[in-house]
Design an enzyme around this catalytic site. Structure first.
Site, PDB file in Angstrom:
ATOM      1  N   SER A   1       1.035  -1.311  -0.019  1.00 22.96           N
ATOM      2  CA  SER A   1       0.070   0.135   0.067  1.00 22.96           C
ATOM      3  C   SER A   1       0.911   1.419  -0.048  1.00 22.96           C
ATOM      4  O   SER A   1       0.383   2.202  -0.524  1.00 22.96           O
ATOM      5  CB  SER A   1      -0.896  -0.059   1.076  1.00 22.96           C
ATOM      6  OG  SER A   1      -0.197   0.143   2.370  1.00 22.96           O
TER       7      SER A   1
ATOM      8  N   HIS B   1      -5.310  -3.462  -2.662  1.00 23.76           N
ATOM      9  CA  HIS B   1      -4.658  -2.436  -3.674  1.00 23.76           C
ATOM     10  C   HIS B   1      -4.481  -3.001  -5.122  1.00 23.76           C
ATOM     11  O   HIS B   1      -4.084  -2.477  -6.120  1.00 23.76           O
ATOM     12  CB  HIS B   1      -3.535  -1.831  -3.213  1.00 23.76           C
ATOM     13  CG  HIS B   1      -3.767  -0.935  -2.069  1.00 23.76           C
ATOM     14  ND1 HIS B   1      -4.237   0.454  -2.215  1.00 23.76           N
ATOM     15  CD2 HIS B   1      -3.490  -1.337  -0.793  1.00 23.76           C
ATOM     16  CE1 HIS B   1      -4.217   0.900  -0.772  1.00 23.76           C
ATOM     17  NE2 HIS B   1      -3.877   0.080  -0.106  1.00 23.76           N
TER      18      HIS B   1
ATOM     19  N   LYS C   1     -11.363   0.672  -2.160  1.00 20.31           N
ATOM     20  CA  LYS C   1     -10.660   1.086  -2.955  1.00 20.31           C
ATOM     21  C   LYS C   1     -11.295   1.250  -4.647  1.00 20.31           C
ATOM     22  O   LYS C   1     -12.201   1.964  -4.771  1.00 20.31           O
ATOM     23  CB  LYS C   1      -9.212   0.742  -3.089  1.00 20.31           C
ATOM     24  CG  LYS C   1      -8.918   0.533  -1.499  1.00 20.31           C
ATOM     25  CD  LYS C   1      -7.372   0.225  -1.070  1.00 20.31           C
ATOM     26  CE  LYS C   1      -7.298  -0.040   0.319  1.00 20.31           C
ATOM     27  NZ  LYS C   1      -7.703   0.923   1.103  1.00 20.31           N
TER      28      LYS C   1
HETATM   29  N1  PMP Z   1      -5.235  -4.119   3.515  1.00 17.77           N
HETATM   30  C1  PMP Z   1      -4.759  -3.107   2.952  1.00 17.77           C
HETATM   31  C2  PMP Z   1      -3.486  -3.509   2.260  1.00 17.77           C
HETATM   32  C3  PMP Z   1      -5.145  -1.770   2.957  1.00 17.77           C
HETATM   33  O1  PMP Z   1      -4.313  -0.853   2.315  1.00 17.77           O
HETATM   34  C4  PMP Z   1      -6.442  -1.546   3.880  1.00 17.77           C
HETATM   35  C5  PMP Z   1      -6.881  -0.047   3.606  1.00 17.77           C
HETATM   36  N2  PMP Z   1      -6.107   0.734   3.718  1.00 17.77           N
HETATM   37  C6  PMP Z   1      -7.142  -2.689   4.389  1.00 17.77           C
HETATM   38  C7  PMP Z   1      -6.604  -3.925   4.333  1.00 17.77           C
HETATM   39  C8  PMP Z   1      -8.403  -2.260   5.087  1.00 17.77           C
HETATM   40  O2  PMP Z   1      -9.463  -2.041   4.096  1.00 17.77           O
HETATM   41  P1  PMP Z   1     -10.789  -1.125   4.494  1.00 17.77           P
HETATM   42  O3  PMP Z   1     -10.527  -0.008   4.300  1.00 17.77           O
HETATM   43  O4  PMP Z   1     -11.717  -1.979   3.926  1.00 17.77           O
HETATM   44  O5  PMP Z   1     -10.898  -1.582   6.151  1.00 17.77           O
END
Ligand code: PMP
Length: 392
Positions: A181, A209, A240
């Site tokens: 991320s 992502h 996303k």
């Molecule tokens: N896994 C990754 C790699 C993320 O970047 C994120 C959110 N930033 C999440 C899980 C969590 O997802 P959510 O926003 O749906 O809670």
């Protein structure tokens, strides 16, 4: 000593606020698009995870509105007891099909999906093996599990093998971000799957992502490498590319049946709102019917990678629409954020503890709906500001 002492002693953010460099909790008063309104001012959004620009696609909005008309605004209960709608089942079938797995289970956020699977499937005496740059929700899922977490250096296959050798004969799960991320690089899934086979481990990919970005029709990391059969568990989020909020786990039916009866974040938390389920169904359909969106996302990505590199920016190992610029210390990152904000550009600075003290990032991310004009404007500002700060 008082519980609140730690709050009183936490002064760093206040200091940054006083200096006018505080980049968090910015208030947006418009929809999530390539341009957003911040403090009444039109701002170019280079910090969104809406990679395909679907949060304001008319068909996604319409699906969401229609779902509210039919089901109302919430489920008032968990999937387990009183909050399972037919639209949840339809969504799970579509998700399983998207990632080519037997079965899928929707959670109310991606964070909960990671907590829900990791704490449930890995138990005492078993191991969770994580990349050091895995997402916070994976780390917290490991903390919640009674299994033991072991970590390997980011995308370092020798280090992964070192860890695996020490736990040869015990059940274990390797968990990686398909697309990381912050760094925007892709997990070395072919090598990971080979090592998993050699040491008899299972593999899980967090495709938060990766969905909408890599793989056929945006189906993610496993498909990107042609390894769907070797990756046991695929996790994804709706927050996303899929234009809403929520998350899911996909894998075999046995796992889903087990999670349905033991995964506490699923059983003891209210289910996904109907509008979100409908938005995601519509977004998946658009990903298939408008493949030009993914093509355009990659065209924009290549343009920005090239532009940043030509100017002399260090974009690290990035190979996706997440392009971090390595700018040095925290003050430089905050100054750059401020100068970009003053020019009407929204980015996300990444500072310690997320990164080492002298390796702060300006995290940029691109959408398929960005126009060439917008991207050229951004490149021009990045060049001027980068030179002023001595970053390039
Ligand atoms: N896994 C990754 C790699 C993320 O970047 C994120 C959110 N930033 C999440 C899980 C969590 O997802 P959510 O926003 O749906 O809670």
């Amino acid at each position: 000593m008082n519980l609140y002492d730690k709050c009183k002693n936490f002064t760093e953010a206040k200091k940054i606020q006083k200096l006018g460099f505080y980049p968090y909790f910015r208030v947006i008063s418009s929809e999530q698009d390539t341009e957003v309104i911040v403090n009444g001012k039109k701002t170019l959004m280079l910090g969104s995870n809406s990679y395909l620009g679907l949060t304001n696609h008319p068909k996604v909005k319409e699906a969401s509105i229609n779902a509210i008309k039919k089901y109302g605004t919430g489920c008032a209960g968990s999937r387990f007891l009183n909050g399972t709608l037919d639209i949840h089942i339809e969504l799970e079938e579509k998700l399983a099909e998207l990632v080519s797995k037997d079965s899928a289970l929707a959670y109310s956020t991606g964070f909960q999906a990671n907590l829900g699977v990791l704490a449930t499937i890995v138990v005492r005496g078993e191991y969770l093996i994580t990349d050091k740059l895995d997402h916070a929700s994976i780390i917290d899922g490991c903390r919640l599990s009674y299994g033991k977490m072991l970590r390997f250096n980011h995308n370092d296959m020798n280090d992964l093998e070192r860890v695996l050798k020490n736990v040869k004969d015990t059940p274990k799960l390797i968990i990686i971000d398909g697309v990381f991320s912050m760094e925007g690089d892709i997990a070395k899934l072919p090598e990971i799957c080979k090592l998993a086979e050699k040491y008899n481990a299972q593999v899980m990919s967090d495709d938060a992502h990766a969905l909408g970005v890599i793989g056929k029709n945006g189906s993610g990391t496993s498909d990107h490498f042609g390894l769907t059969d070797k990756v046991d568990i695929i996790m994804g989020t709706f927050s996303k590319s899929l234009a809403s909020i929520g998350g899911f786990i996909a894998g075999n039916e046995l796992l889903m049946h087990y999670l349905k009866h033991f995964s506490r974040p699923l059983i003891f938390s209210a289910s996904l709102p109907p509008a979100s389920a409908a938005s995601v169904i519509a977004a998946i359909e658009i990903m298939k019917s408008e493949p030009e969106r993914i093509e355009k996302l990659w065209k924009n990505t290549r343009k920005m990678q090239k532009g940043f590199k030509e100017m002399g920016y260090d974009i690290g190992t990035s190979e996706t629409p997440i392009i971090p610029l390595h700018v040095g210390d925290m003050m430089t990152a905050f100054k750059m954020w401020k100068m970009l904000a003053d020019e009407g550009i929204f980015i996300n600075p990444v500072i310690p503890p997320a990164v080492p003290p002298n390796d702060c990032l300006i995290r940029t991310s691109f959408m398929s709906t960005h126009t060439d004009k917008q991207l050229d404007f951004a490149l021009d500002k990045f060049e001027k500001i980068g030179k002023k700060l001595g970053v390039i």
